[in-house]
Design an enzyme around this catalytic site. Structure first.
Site, PDB file in Angstrom:
ATOM      1  CG  ASP A 172      -0.161   0.087   2.539  1.00  8.53           C
ATOM      2  OD1 ASP A 172       0.853  -0.635   2.669  1.00  8.53           O
ATOM      3  OD2 ASP A 172      -0.566   0.868   3.418  1.00  8.53           O
ATOM      4  CG  ASP A 202       7.076   4.260   2.025  1.00 10.21           C
ATOM      5  OD1 ASP A 202       6.996   3.101   2.442  1.00 10.21           O
ATOM      6  OD2 ASP A 202       6.547   5.229   2.602  1.00 10.21           O
ATOM      7  CD  GLU A 210       4.317   0.975   6.821  1.00  8.53           C
ATOM      8  OE1 GLU A 210       5.079   1.255   7.760  1.00  8.53           O
ATOM      9  OE2 GLU A 210       3.990   1.801   5.948  1.00  8.53           O
ATOM     10  CD  GLU A 211       2.901   4.306   4.065  1.00  7.88           C
ATOM     11  OE1 GLU A 211       2.921   4.898   5.170  1.00  7.88           O
ATOM     12  OE2 GLU A 211       3.912   4.151   3.351  1.00  7.88           O
ATOM     13  CG  ASP A 253       8.845   0.024   4.640  1.00 10.31           C
ATOM     14  OD1 ASP A 253       8.820   0.810   3.667  1.00 10.31           O
ATOM     15  OD2 ASP A 253       7.962  -0.008   5.515  1.00 10.31           O
ATOM     16  CG  HIS A 258     -22.557  34.394   6.680  1.00  8.96           C
ATOM     17  ND1 HIS A 258     -21.610  35.340   7.025  1.00  8.96           N
ATOM     18  CD2 HIS A 258     -23.081  34.801   5.503  1.00  8.96           C
ATOM     19  CE1 HIS A 258     -21.573  36.273   6.092  1.00  8.96           C
ATOM     20  NE2 HIS A 258     -22.456  35.974   5.154  1.00  8.96           N
ATOM     21  CB  THR A 313     -16.840  34.675   5.023  1.00  4.48           C
ATOM     22  OG1 THR A 313     -18.002  34.475   4.204  1.00  4.48           O
ATOM     23  CG2 THR A 313     -15.935  35.671   4.336  1.00  4.48           C
ATOM     24  NE  ARG A 354       6.526   9.836  13.176  1.00  9.44           N
ATOM     25  CZ  ARG A 354       6.199   8.967  12.224  1.00  9.44           C
ATOM     26  NH1 ARG A 354       6.586   7.704  12.299  1.00  9.44           N
ATOM     27  NH2 ARG A 354       5.453   9.369  11.212  1.00  9.44           N
ATOM     28  CB  SER A 392       6.925   4.051  13.472  1.00 12.39           C
ATOM     29  OG  SER A 392       5.727   4.170  12.736  1.00 12.39           O
TER      30      SER A 392
END
Lengths: 481, 481
Positions: free
Chosen positions: B102, B134, B168-169, B199, B232, B334, B347, B421
């Site tokens: 993936d 990757d 994996e992602e 990887d 709004h 807006t 991490r 990771s």
């Protein structure tokens, strides 16, 4: 003596299904002025409107406004202007009306319950669709009024000058100069006696109002960039300055959780509230429940009706609209965005001069960013600005409108101001030197600019009667000013 | 004595254009695991991979992993597992390799110079495309290695067990339990002697490395909601609590502009840096220019190479990824968004237990929000977590890989850790009880997870030689551990 309006009213009722069909055709054209790729649809909508009025015998013109500032590859949609009857009747007054045929962006995925560009009427007569209330319904109200007079065989009471634009939701780019030019002697709008704009909303859901004031809007971008491209947060997290980290710190320094603007000097630009003014707010027909109903929650900033109305009309506010360039999709993406642009706007009130606001904003944002001591780059800029406006509610233009409201709805309207900005209002006032009236058609629950925008069928049909009635009353209202 | 590899190397070179074509076919399948509507493409990619290996005589299986947690309507893509040769040779060691098929999301509009899902090779041999480095390039490296052995008539040195996943992602949903099951006696992966994962990336662009440590990743969502629908800003600005105002204040309280995590207790979870450790960093082949080149800017947090590498490998970091639900398009809208979700991740490093990190994050975010005294609602949650991993770089698995690197690239590899990771690394170590090696193919400028992701043709072809050589060296490396 009061105008004879029964035949006109009956004609509006008889034609109501045609009028809904007309709105349905207009909503089906996604005329989003803020999205470049929709520009052809905006132009298409302008020509649809022009055709509708030409079919009713009006003299119409599509006036080009040139290229879009800062986006020179884009041609601005035309100003659709016209006169009805096609030949001026010198014995009658001339009323200049304005509306816009562009709309806010909308996607089903934003959370709409129905297709945003397919008018969907529910059993309670709520007509859902982007632009239904802002501003296609009111614009078509003028078209409907002309058609209803013809079908009823009722003489049209005034010379109607029309100015419909296609960039209102993107700062009315290019329109100001055009209006200023066309209001000069010998030009298209030179003979306007009064102006009327139907592009705002009732305060609540029951009682109509006439509006004599608007806040302005100054819209800013804060662009922060660093890396040459988006980065993997695993590989670069903890080694590089991250633009998002800087951006949220800058955005968090603009306004606090109670809505207080934190930019020094802004408060000082606001005109002090007078005692007399405070009295006016007490008598407005508005309750906190009106606010909660339209909010869809009880997350109001204030407990009192007066303070809430002042927060909406009388004081400036700052809203953070979002971030461009960061991860905005559902799910989880471990990215460090390389360039992010925060968007925010300040609603301005008397006596805030837009140029002064810009100066304070630019200085403050640059100061806050400098304190961060980041190696990223900052670029803060104004996207567009529209100034606030306040008119005299004692002018015959308002008196005539008040009589029309009482005739159609059976109640005296409240005299209100608005939180939203319609910059062109000020332009018409200055260019024509005449009084400008804001005569709303929709109600507070119409959700303009939101998902599930709607216009109640009753407001559309009675509103069409109101616009026509107003023309009859203004035709005979004493006017020595 | 050293393995005879010349015939294998020549075969890889002869087949190089086929290998690029194979990668081109794989990149053309947009197997984005984070986007629900792309799920069929993820499954398609898995079967493409299975077919490639079956055509080479491998025994392959597509194992279903059930429904996706929190998205029960979605079926997880299969784990593609296999064995080559199809029948185990009891006289050889068994190597278990892992990769994922993936990829991260990608749109041309994000700023890609080429179509992200069309492999585009420039004159310098840079092969651009989402997933090129990757992790489709490395995964196909194993396939290429098998093919090159066959074409060269060189006996395959080991029993190769393969495990390729498609989530994996998006946190490797569903894979852990599967691996744990399949590593048990009598199951598919029971006889693995060592594990190898390709990887990750070289530290720079010239010198290969072997990786023995990874940071973990805990990904969080901060959802703040108030109004029943978007509002709004002209009508409601200054009257209601705005979710964006609260969100930027909470996000700004998580990390400062120097990358310091502001959540109390996080620092205390980190293992102290030893003097011996500091020495290791001094000898790593890495320069600040390597960082600046891959950043595409000089916006690094630190001036020294050692502190920068520690920021990447040794210390935790917190990145703000973006905001879901706010205005994220170009132009000016807006709107006051009714519900906004801030995304950030931490991490993690030894000895941070994910559960402890969650507890600190939830408590802190709730405390900061409570101090805001807003009427809006907060919901902070963990989207997914993967724990950090550190292995012994003295194991024969690493010794064999080092010899292979020296043979193919002519240099001794650096022993490195990684900031990213790969949670499955830890799972393989625990489930097999064997040593796990990370053997990267791509280089630091490959821009994984970013626009213009690429893999240099040289890294792909020499990397294919490296993966094959590693199998020869591990086949004969003394292993009394």
């Amino acid at each position: 003596m009061a105008p004879q309006l029964d035949a006109y009213f009956k004609s509006v009722d008889d034609l109501s299904s045609n009028f809904v069909e007309r709105l349905s055709q207009a909503v089906a054209i996604p005329s989003i002025s803020a999205e470049d790729e929709r520009r052809p649809d905006v132009v298409k909508m302008g020509h649809f409107l022009k055709k509708q009025l030409e079919d009713l015998g009006a003299h119409m013109e599509a006036r080009e406004l040139g290229q879009q500032p800062h986006k020179e590859h884009l041609t601005l949609p035309p100003a659709i202007i016209g006169r009805y009857p096609a030949k001026k009747d010198e014995s009658k007054r001339t009323v200049l009306v304005y509306g816009h045929y562009d709309v806010q962006p909308a996607n089903l995925s934003d959370g709409w319950n129905t297709e945003p560009f397919k008018l969907t009427v529910d059993e309670q007569g709520r007509m859902y669709g982007r632009g239904s209330t802002d501003d296609k319904g009111p614009v078509l109200g003028w078209v409907n009024a002309i058609e209803a007079h013809q079908k009823a065989g009722v003489e049209f009471p005034v010379n109607l000058l029309m100015c419909f634009e296609g960039m209102e939701e993107y700062g009315s780019e290019g329109l100001d100069d055009f209006i200023i030019q066309e209001c000069k002697p010998g030009k298209f709008f030179e003979d306007a006696d009064v102006c009327c704009i139907s592009d705002n909303y009732w305060l609540g859901t029951k009682k109509p109002c006439l509006t004599y004031g608007l806040r302005g809007c100054s819209y800013y971008s804060i662009e922060i960039s660093g890396p040459g491209q988006d980065l993997h947060s695993g590989v670069y997290g903890g080694t590089a300055h991250e633009p998002m980290t800087d951006l949220v710190r800058v955005m968090a320094s603009l306004v606090d959780e109670e809505g207080n603007i934190l930019i020094p000097g802004i408060k000082e630009l606001v005109a002090p509230v007078t005692e007399e003014e405070k009295e006016v707010y007490k008598n407005i027909d508005f309750t906190m429940d009106n606010l909660y109903e339209s909010l869809g929650s009880k997350t109001g900033l204030f407990e009192s009706k007066e303070r809430t109305l002042m927060g909406r009309w009388r004081f400036p506010s700052l809203s953070l609209h979002g971030v461009e360039g960061a991860f905005s999709a559902p799910g989880a993406k471990t990215v460090i965005p390389a360039k992010v642009t925060g968007k925010f706007s300040i609603r301005t009130v008397p006596n805030m001069e837009p140029a002064d606001v810009d100066e304070l904003v630019f200085k403050y944002v640059n100061d806050v960013f400098a304190k961060l001591k980041t190696k990223n780059k900052l670029n803060v800029s104004l996207q567009h600005a529209g100034k606030w406006w306040v008119a005299s509610p004692n002018h015959p233009n308002f008196t005539a409108a008040a009589k029309a409201v009482e005739r159609v709805w059976g109640v005296k309207p409240d005299l209100t101001r608005e939180g939203g900005s319609i910059p062109v209002t000020l332009t018409f006032e200055q260019a024509t030197g005449k009084n400008v009236l804001l005569l709303p058609m929709g109600s507070s629950t119409d959700a303009a600019h939101s998902i599930n925008e709607k216009l109640d069928k009753r407001n559309y049909i009675e509103g069409t009667k109101l616009l026509g009635s107003y023309l009859h009353y203004i035709a005979e209202e004493p006017m020595d000013q």
